[in-house]
Scaffold this motif. Structure first.
Motif, PDB file in Angstrom:
ATOM      1  N   VAL A 201      -9.627  99.794  25.083  1.00 62.18           N
ATOM      2  CA  VAL A 201     -10.792  98.907  25.028  1.00 62.18           C
ATOM      3  C   VAL A 201     -11.145  98.463  26.447  1.00 62.18           C
ATOM      4  O   VAL A 201     -10.341  97.844  27.135  1.00 62.18           O
ATOM      5  CB  VAL A 201     -10.512  97.679  24.144  1.00 62.18           C
ATOM      6  N   ALA A 202     -12.378  98.820  26.865  1.00 64.34           N
ATOM      7  CA  ALA A 202     -12.803  98.544  28.242  1.00 64.34           C
ATOM      8  C   ALA A 202     -13.599  97.249  28.362  1.00 64.34           C
ATOM      9  O   ALA A 202     -13.429  96.487  29.303  1.00 64.34           O
ATOM     10  CB  ALA A 202     -13.631  99.710  28.776  1.00 64.34           C
ATOM     11  N   ARG A 203     -14.476  97.005  27.390  1.00 66.52           N
ATOM     12  CA  ARG A 203     -15.274  95.770  27.418  1.00 66.52           C
ATOM     13  C   ARG A 203     -15.817  95.484  26.025  1.00 66.52           C
ATOM     14  O   ARG A 203     -15.911  96.381  25.170  1.00 66.52           O
ATOM     15  CB  ARG A 203     -16.413  95.853  28.435  1.00 66.52           C
ATOM     16  N   PHE A 210     -16.650  98.721  23.713  1.00 63.26           N
ATOM     17  CA  PHE A 210     -16.692  99.990  24.437  1.00 63.26           C
ATOM     18  C   PHE A 210     -15.259 100.416  24.736  1.00 63.26           C
ATOM     19  O   PHE A 210     -14.476  99.641  25.276  1.00 63.26           O
ATOM     20  CB  PHE A 210     -17.502  99.849  25.726  1.00 63.26           C
ATOM     21  N   VAL A 211     -14.951 101.657  24.353  1.00 63.23           N
ATOM     22  CA  VAL A 211     -13.593 102.175  24.491  1.00 63.23           C
ATOM     23  C   VAL A 211     -13.589 103.336  25.474  1.00 63.23           C
ATOM     24  O   VAL A 211     -14.371 104.285  25.332  1.00 63.23           O
ATOM     25  CB  VAL A 211     -13.039 102.636  23.121  1.00 63.23           C
ATOM     26  N   ASP A 212     -12.712 103.248  26.472  1.00 68.67           N
ATOM     27  CA  ASP A 212     -12.542 104.318  27.452  1.00 68.67           C
ATOM     28  C   ASP A 212     -11.665 105.400  26.832  1.00 68.67           C
ATOM     29  O   ASP A 212     -10.510 105.166  26.500  1.00 68.67           O
ATOM     30  CB  ASP A 212     -11.883 103.751  28.709  1.00 68.67           C
ATOM     31  N   SER A 232     -17.147  88.826  14.982  1.00 67.60           N
ATOM     32  CA  SER A 232     -17.156  89.039  16.427  1.00 67.60           C
ATOM     33  C   SER A 232     -16.074  90.045  16.797  1.00 67.60           C
ATOM     34  O   SER A 232     -14.956  89.975  16.285  1.00 67.60           O
ATOM     35  CB  SER A 232     -16.908  87.715  17.160  1.00 67.60           C
ATOM     36  N   PRO A 233     -16.388  91.002  17.691  1.00 66.00           N
ATOM     37  CA  PRO A 233     -15.380  91.997  18.088  1.00 66.00           C
ATOM     38  C   PRO A 233     -14.085  91.378  18.598  1.00 66.00           C
ATOM     39  O   PRO A 233     -13.004  91.942  18.413  1.00 66.00           O
ATOM     40  CB  PRO A 233     -16.094  92.778  19.199  1.00 66.00           C
ATOM     41  N   GLU A 234     -14.177  90.191  19.237  1.00 71.77           N
ATOM     42  CA  GLU A 234     -12.981  89.526  19.757  1.00 71.77           C
ATOM     43  C   GLU A 234     -11.991  89.171  18.660  1.00 71.77           C
ATOM     44  O   GLU A 234     -10.799  88.972  18.929  1.00 71.77           O
ATOM     45  CB  GLU A 234     -13.364  88.242  20.518  1.00 71.77           C
ATOM     46  N   ASP A 241      -6.555  96.760  24.996  1.00 70.02           N
ATOM     47  CA  ASP A 241      -5.860  97.285  23.814  1.00 70.02           C
ATOM     48  C   ASP A 241      -5.962  98.807  23.758  1.00 70.02           C
ATOM     49  O   ASP A 241      -7.024  99.384  24.033  1.00 70.02           O
ATOM     50  CB  ASP A 241      -6.462  96.714  22.525  1.00 70.02           C
ATOM     51  N   THR A 242      -4.867  99.456  23.392  1.00 75.58           N
ATOM     52  CA  THR A 242      -4.884 100.894  23.132  1.00 75.58           C
ATOM     53  C   THR A 242      -5.161 101.112  21.656  1.00 75.58           C
ATOM     54  O   THR A 242      -4.467 100.542  20.803  1.00 75.58           O
ATOM     55  CB  THR A 242      -3.535 101.539  23.518  1.00 75.58           C
ATOM     56  N   VAL A 243      -6.173 101.895  21.349  1.00 77.14           N
ATOM     57  CA  VAL A 243      -6.597 102.077  19.953  1.00 77.14           C
ATOM     58  C   VAL A 243      -6.853 103.555  19.659  1.00 77.14           C
ATOM     59  O   VAL A 243      -7.139 104.344  20.562  1.00 77.14           O
ATOM     60  CB  VAL A 243      -7.889 101.272  19.647  1.00 77.14           C
ATOM     61  N   ASN A 244      -6.724 103.913  18.389  1.00 74.50           N
ATOM     62  CA  ASN A 244      -7.134 105.239  17.926  1.00 74.50           C
ATOM     63  C   ASN A 244      -8.573 105.146  17.451  1.00 74.50           C
ATOM     64  O   ASN A 244      -8.940 104.188  16.758  1.00 74.50           O
ATOM     65  CB  ASN A 244      -6.240 105.724  16.789  1.00 74.50           C
ATOM     66  N   VAL A 245      -9.371 106.115  17.816  1.00 70.74           N
ATOM     67  CA  VAL A 245     -10.776 106.123  17.415  1.00 70.74           C
ATOM     68  C   VAL A 245     -11.154 107.500  16.880  1.00 70.74           C
ATOM     69  O   VAL A 245     -10.593 108.513  17.301  1.00 70.74           O
ATOM     70  CB  VAL A 245     -11.718 105.753  18.580  1.00 70.74           C
TER      71      VAL A 245
END
Length: 394
Positions: A201-203, A210-212, A232-234, A241-245
């Motif tokens: 998660v970048a921002r 937005f996920v890098d 809210s995304p927060e 955070d490291t996430v699977n997308v």
């Protein structure tokens, strides 16, 4: 003849000439050079031995080294017929360095240089002379501490040359920008709809995260963050955070990537097998109203549809006439299809009426089984649960 020969040798080597020779002796503050083809030796003061600061001549050269140098002064004692050439190895190295760097600048080439010192404003590098990488040109990313760069060999581009002021400015950021652009093109060409990949998660924005995913940012819309409703995304993810997308779509022309975290998570419907059965009367919360009915959440992430015909015993023109989001209502389960992730509910079946009208079994069956989406009044991707109920038909 001897005097004439000696005189001619002295005239042949003059200030500004370039000479070569062998280091013959190293003193505390200078070195002695045996110049090829010359009568006298050359002397290189410690200050003219290197483009970098040194405390000992032995740090720059050793006896037997072949070196090149500029003649900065010719000293000759006619009476004693003795002399010496004052040389600068530093000046020659600096000139060659500028020639090399100018060529790299003109041809937009990348060079490599070792970081010799980390200072407050950036990095000092060795490019045959002192080069400087300002803090603003170190990286495309924000870096607070530069200390890790000391001793590293970096890929750089020449940004500015000013020989008159001994100014050499270089950029690592420009190299990173090119590498990132190449990575982005490669990634965009390799991504396919349906791919599941890891990202960071970048921002965050009010409409999603937005996920890098490897030098390229993709958008996870707020509706794709979780199976449950997200305000809210927060509330779901944090920066870093490291996430699977899962890749939902890739627009290579606009370089836009649509991602989903929700599609990588187990469906809430998997946890309700056997929990809700036809005929059960339960409570739920109205989460959304449409022209064809109301969606009622009966468990976090699990919604069922109350068709408009199942809201009241009497005719209503719109669900909003009698219901509002957030309202808690009693509902009766008319049908459950866990595999298709559909639940048909009825509010009117929990209400008393003088002339009770039975629930329309045909509507329930159509809702649970239909695979058609020809009717414009049917739920859409956003109306139900993403694409899970896009093929409703009543």
């Amino acid at each position: 003849m001897t005097e004439e020969f000696n005189e001619s040798m002295i005239k042949e080597i003059k200030e500004g000439d370039t000479v070569t020779g062998e280091i013959q002796e190293i003193d505390e503050k200078q070195v002695i050079v045996n110049i090829n083809g010359a009568k006298f030796n050359g002397i290189i003061p410690i200050s003219q031995l290197s483009t970098h600061h040194i405390d000992n001549p032995g740090d720059a050269v050793k006896v037997g080294d072949e070196i090149g140098a500029y003649v900065t002064k010719v000293e000759y004692d006619e009476e004693n017929e003795t002399g010496a050439y004052i040389l600068s190895k530093r000046q020659l190295e600096t000139e060659k360095s500028y020639e090399f760097l100018q060529e790299q600048l003109d041809n937009n080439k990348t060079i490599e240089a070792k970081v010799t010192e980390v200072v407050k404003g950036g990095l000092v590098v060795d490019v045959g002379q002192r080069g400087f990488v300002p803090a603003s040109l170190i990286s495309t990313d924000f870096i607070e501490d530069f200390s890790d760069f000391e001793g590293q060999v970096l890929k750089l581009k020449v940004e500015e040359l000013d020989p008159a002021n001994n100014r050499v400015i270089l950029s690592r950021k420009a190299v990173e920008a090119l590498e990132n652009a190449e990575k982005k093109d490669d990634l965009l060409n390799s991504l396919n709809e349906g791919d599941v990949i890891e990202g960071k998660v970048a921002r965050l924005t009010n409409f999603g995260a937005f996920v890098d995913i490897g030098g390229v940012d993709g958008l996870v819309h707020v509706s794709e963050l979780s199976h449950e409703h997200v305000k809210s995304p927060e509330d779901v993810v944090s920066i870093g955070d490291t996430v699977n997308v899962k890749v939902k779509s890739v627009d290579r022309d606009s370089e836009r990537i649509s991602l989903s975290i929700k599609d990588t998570l187990p469906s809430p419907f998997e946890s309700i097998k056997g929990e809700f059965n036809e005929g059960d009367v339960i409570e739920g919360t109205v989460v959304r109203l449409t022209n064809f009915g109301a969606f009622v959440e009966i468990k976090p992430g699990v919604q069922g549809l109350v068709h408009i015909s199942e809201i009241r015993h009497t005719h209503i023109g719109s669900p909003s006439e009698v219901l509002e989001p957030g309202e808690v209502v009693g509902v009766k389960v008319l049908g459950v299809d866990v595999e298709k992730e559909r639940i048909s509910l009825s509010i009117k079946a929990t209400l008393e009426a003088e002339n009770v009208v039975e629930s329309d079994s045909a509507t329930t069956k159509s809702y649970l089984e239909s695979g058609s989406d020809d009717d414009d009044d049917n739920p859409t991707l956003g109306d139900v649960f993403g694409d899970k109920l896009k093929d409703f038909k009543f």
